[in-house]
Scaffold this motif. Sequence first.
Motif, PDB file in Angstrom:
ATOM      1  N   GLU A   1     -65.069  30.104 -45.479  1.00 27.01           N
ATOM      2  CA  GLU A   1     -66.028  30.516 -44.404  1.00 27.01           C
ATOM      3  C   GLU A   1     -67.227  31.642 -44.886  1.00 27.01           C
ATOM      4  OE1 GLU A   1     -66.217  28.581 -41.770  1.00 27.01           O
ATOM      5  OE2 GLU A   1     -64.373  27.572 -41.891  1.00 27.01           O
ATOM      6  N   PHE A   2     -68.006  31.511 -44.525  1.00 32.84           N
ATOM      7  CA  PHE A   2     -68.965  32.643 -45.105  1.00 32.84           C
ATOM      8  C   PHE A   2     -69.962  32.912 -44.438  1.00 32.84           C
ATOM      9  CE2 PHE A   2     -70.188  28.501 -46.703  1.00 32.84           C
ATOM     10  CZ  PHE A   2     -71.558  28.345 -46.454  1.00 32.84           C
ATOM     11  N   VAL A   3     -70.901  34.074 -44.621  1.00 36.32           N
ATOM     12  CA  VAL A   3     -72.285  34.563 -43.964  1.00 36.32           C
ATOM     13  C   VAL A   3     -73.120  34.286 -44.980  1.00 36.32           C
ATOM     14  CG1 VAL A   3     -71.039  35.469 -42.093  1.00 36.32           C
ATOM     15  CG2 VAL A   3     -71.428  36.711 -44.139  1.00 36.32           C
TER      16      VAL A   3
ATOM     17  N   THR B   1     -65.676  24.610 -31.684  1.00 38.59           N
ATOM     18  CA  THR B   1     -66.288  25.775 -31.130  1.00 38.59           C
ATOM     19  C   THR B   1     -66.720  26.942 -31.777  1.00 38.59           C
ATOM     20  OG1 THR B   1     -65.092  24.912 -28.978  1.00 38.59           O
ATOM     21  CG2 THR B   1     -66.073  27.172 -28.976  1.00 38.59           C
ATOM     22  N   HIS B   2     -66.139  27.187 -32.744  1.00 38.30           N
ATOM     23  CA  HIS B   2     -66.470  28.373 -33.629  1.00 38.30           C
ATOM     24  C   HIS B   2     -66.913  28.038 -34.845  1.00 38.30           C
ATOM     25  CE1 HIS B   2     -63.732  30.818 -31.083  1.00 38.30           C
ATOM     26  NE2 HIS B   2     -63.018  29.867 -30.697  1.00 38.30           N
ATOM     27  N   ARG B   3     -67.791  27.226 -34.991  1.00 36.74           N
ATOM     28  CA  ARG B   3     -68.410  26.502 -36.140  1.00 36.74           C
ATOM     29  C   ARG B   3     -69.510  27.828 -36.602  1.00 36.74           C
ATOM     30  NH1 ARG B   3     -70.197  21.165 -37.847  1.00 36.74           N
ATOM     31  NH2 ARG B   3     -69.424  20.600 -35.804  1.00 36.74           N
ATOM     32  N   PHE B   4     -69.997  28.504 -35.598  1.00 36.75           N
ATOM     33  CA  PHE B   4     -70.877  29.470 -36.077  1.00 36.75           C
ATOM     34  C   PHE B   4     -70.453  31.042 -35.729  1.00 36.75           C
ATOM     35  CE2 PHE B   4     -73.557  25.597 -34.949  1.00 36.75           C
ATOM     36  CZ  PHE B   4     -73.934  25.397 -36.176  1.00 36.75           C
ATOM     37  N   SER B   5     -69.264  31.086 -35.905  1.00 33.75           N
ATOM     38  CA  SER B   5     -68.584  32.398 -35.642  1.00 33.75           C
ATOM     39  C   SER B   5     -69.069  33.398 -36.673  1.00 33.75           C
ATOM     40  CB  SER B   5     -67.047  32.406 -35.929  1.00 33.75           C
ATOM     41  OG  SER B   5     -66.346  31.855 -34.469  1.00 33.75           O
ATOM     42  N   ASP B   6     -69.047  34.791 -36.374  1.00 36.48           N
ATOM     43  CA  ASP B   6     -69.391  35.864 -37.335  1.00 36.48           C
ATOM     44  C   ASP B   6     -67.941  35.792 -38.289  1.00 36.48           C
ATOM     45  OD1 ASP B   6     -70.025  37.757 -38.841  1.00 36.48           O
ATOM     46  OD2 ASP B   6     -70.370  39.269 -37.200  1.00 36.48           O
ATOM     47  N   TRP B   7     -67.836  35.436 -39.425  1.00 35.12           N
ATOM     48  CA  TRP B   7     -66.856  35.356 -40.119  1.00 35.12           C
ATOM     49  C   TRP B   7     -66.465  36.592 -40.867  1.00 35.12           C
ATOM     50  CZ3 TRP B   7     -62.942  32.109 -38.823  1.00 35.12           C
ATOM     51  CH2 TRP B   7     -63.268  30.826 -38.372  1.00 35.12           C
ATOM     52  N   ALA B   8     -67.594  37.502 -40.918  1.00 34.88           N
ATOM     53  CA  ALA B   8     -67.374  38.670 -41.619  1.00 34.88           C
ATOM     54  C   ALA B   8     -66.732  39.785 -40.750  1.00 34.88           C
ATOM     55  CB  ALA B   8     -68.747  39.244 -41.888  1.00 34.88           C
ATOM     56  N   ALA B   9     -66.715  39.512 -39.219  1.00 35.02           N
ATOM     57  CA  ALA B   9     -66.213  40.405 -38.227  1.00 35.02           C
ATOM     58  C   ALA B   9     -64.828  40.555 -38.596  1.00 35.02           C
ATOM     59  CB  ALA B   9     -66.742  40.058 -36.922  1.00 35.02           C
ATOM     60  N   ARG B  10     -64.066  41.656 -38.007  1.00 36.22           N
ATOM     61  CA  ARG B  10     -62.688  41.783 -38.054  1.00 36.22           C
ATOM     62  C   ARG B  10     -62.160  42.378 -36.856  1.00 36.22           C
ATOM     63  NH1 ARG B  10     -63.499  38.551 -41.271  1.00 36.22           N
ATOM     64  NH2 ARG B  10     -62.627  37.876 -43.021  1.00 36.22           N
ATOM     65  N   PRO B  11     -61.026  42.298 -36.315  1.00 38.10           N
ATOM     66  CA  PRO B  11     -60.071  41.424 -36.806  1.00 38.10           C
ATOM     67  C   PRO B  11     -60.325  39.963 -36.474  1.00 38.10           C
ATOM     68  CG  PRO B  11     -59.311  42.500 -34.582  1.00 38.10           C
ATOM     69  CD  PRO B  11     -60.734  43.250 -35.192  1.00 38.10           C
TER      70      PRO B  11
ATOM     71  N   ILE C   1     -58.721  31.628 -36.021  1.00 35.13           N
ATOM     72  CA  ILE C   1     -57.582  31.279 -37.114  1.00 35.13           C
ATOM     73  C   ILE C   1     -57.223  29.757 -36.892  1.00 35.13           C
ATOM     74  CG2 ILE C   1     -55.175  31.619 -37.664  1.00 35.13           C
ATOM     75  CD1 ILE C   1     -55.726  34.648 -37.070  1.00 35.13           C
ATOM     76  N   ALA C   2     -57.174  29.403 -35.769  1.00 32.98           N
ATOM     77  CA  ALA C   2     -56.809  28.121 -35.572  1.00 32.98           C
ATOM     78  C   ALA C   2     -58.012  27.069 -36.069  1.00 32.98           C
ATOM     79  CB  ALA C   2     -56.522  27.875 -33.913  1.00 32.98           C
ATOM     80  N   TYR C   3     -59.257  27.459 -35.615  1.00 33.06           N
ATOM     81  CA  TYR C   3     -60.271  26.445 -36.062  1.00 33.06           C
ATOM     82  C   TYR C   3     -60.141  26.372 -37.731  1.00 33.06           C
ATOM     83  CZ  TYR C   3     -65.144  25.770 -37.565  1.00 33.06           C
ATOM     84  OH  TYR C   3     -65.827  25.146 -38.313  1.00 33.06           O
ATOM     85  N   ALA C   4     -60.272  27.755 -38.138  1.00 28.03           N
ATOM     86  CA  ALA C   4     -60.394  27.789 -39.717  1.00 28.03           C
ATOM     87  C   ALA C   4     -59.014  26.986 -40.294  1.00 28.03           C
ATOM     88  CB  ALA C   4     -60.195  29.182 -40.444  1.00 28.03           C
ATOM     89  N   SER C   5     -57.963  27.172 -39.692  1.00 31.94           N
ATOM     90  CA  SER C   5     -56.637  26.414 -40.458  1.00 31.94           C
ATOM     91  C   SER C   5     -56.949  24.807 -40.077  1.00 31.94           C
ATOM     92  CB  SER C   5     -55.475  26.876 -39.682  1.00 31.94           C
ATOM     93  OG  SER C   5     -55.336  26.711 -38.187  1.00 31.94           O
ATOM     94  N   ALA C   6     -57.434  24.488 -39.262  1.00 31.16           N
ATOM     95  CA  ALA C   6     -57.571  22.979 -38.819  1.00 31.16           C
ATOM     96  C   ALA C   6     -58.411  22.449 -39.764  1.00 31.16           C
ATOM     97  CB  ALA C   6     -58.328  22.663 -37.798  1.00 31.16           C
ATOM     98  N   ASP C   7     -59.253  23.099 -40.619  1.00 28.72           N
ATOM     99  CA  ASP C   7     -59.961  22.407 -41.644  1.00 28.72           C
ATOM    100  C   ASP C   7     -59.527  22.048 -42.789  1.00 28.72           C
ATOM    101  OD1 ASP C   7     -62.262  22.652 -40.243  1.00 28.72           O
ATOM    102  OD2 ASP C   7     -63.202  24.601 -40.899  1.00 28.72           O
TER     103      ASP C   7
END
Length: 394
Positions: free
Chosen positions: A37-39, A141-151, A157-163
């Motif tokens: 995941e990247f921006v 749903t979270h395909r276009f999330s801001d992956w640089a934002a924390r936490p 986390i569920a979306y990313a792990s499913a990949d």
Amino acid sequence: MSKRPVFPSPVVLTSSEAVASLCETLRHEPFVTIDTEFVREKTYWPKLCLVQLGGKNDVALIDACAPGIDLTPLANLLAEPSCKKVFHAARQDLEIFLHLFGRLPVNVFDTQIAAMVAGFGEQVGYDSLVGAITGQSIDKTHRFSDWAARPLTKAQIAYASADVTHLRVVYCALRDQLKEQDRIHWVEAEQAILTEEKTFRPDPRRLWEKLKARTNNRRMLAILREITAWREGAAQRVDAPRQRIVRDESLLEIAAVKPRTASDLARIRGVSSGLADGEMGKELLNAIIVGEAVSEDELPVPPSRKKADRPKVPQGVVALLKVLLAARCETYRVAARLVASNDELEQLALGETDLPVMKGWRRDVFGQEAQLLLAGKVVFSIRKGELHVEAPSL
């Protein structure tokens, strides 16, 4: 349709020690599934935010944004020849790793390419492929999330792990099917392009062609070639998107108008006075001068002229080749775009033979019969509403 698999709970790694421990474990496994995941909206180079890894007993998300985190163990895992690295639609991921580590991962398997070879259609998406093989659905749903934002949220986390979890099931199914079809070597041939660094580092002096300038003025095209190559270098140097340096339409106008001074350059729509008066403006004006000085024999040839210089393509013959291609791809259940492009079909119709479609597995699937068709030795017929192709034994 497979039974719903049970995956390990994902863990997020934020320390160098945890990354090193995981990668040491995974590099001894026969394969590992990988996604990123990247921006990239504000930069030229993609900013890596997360690396998802799926092993036999591990599902881990490496937080690449964690302060001071050392990703060297990940580079070593990607370089391990005995462990297969499984991606879906690998190009962007491989580009990221090439930029980050200075080398491409080895022993890569791309399930998108494999799916096209195995008969799942043209450029099938990950969620569609997971659904076709496992019967499960992926929440995008979270395909276009801001992956640089924390936490990171639990949903992210569920979306990313499913990949990477479902990808293990997909890979095993495709691998077994391809072995049964005796097509593993087809996939390897298609993936060869992913092993070449030039695939991810295009020649800056060829990028002008993508702007599709509607002109046959070769001098203008020479200037366009120089200023487009300059923009690419500038964008890389300051790590900004190309269009934020100078937009495509502005480059086309600059090549046509050929401004001589900073004030002339500032009059071009889309060029700020700050750029025109600064160091970049000087570099851009110099690139125009370089383009104007190109010798006549080195001027670029307009794509339209290249096509015009080609002999007239017999469209009826191309149409018959397309019918044969569709029939053979249906028989072999392989995506037509992998076998031959429209341009290759036109070149075949003109009698050219030194083409990818006349080599390797493509020749067996289509190329040989295409030559027989061109020689008048193939017969099409309709039987009970279905197309039949009759050709001499090969």
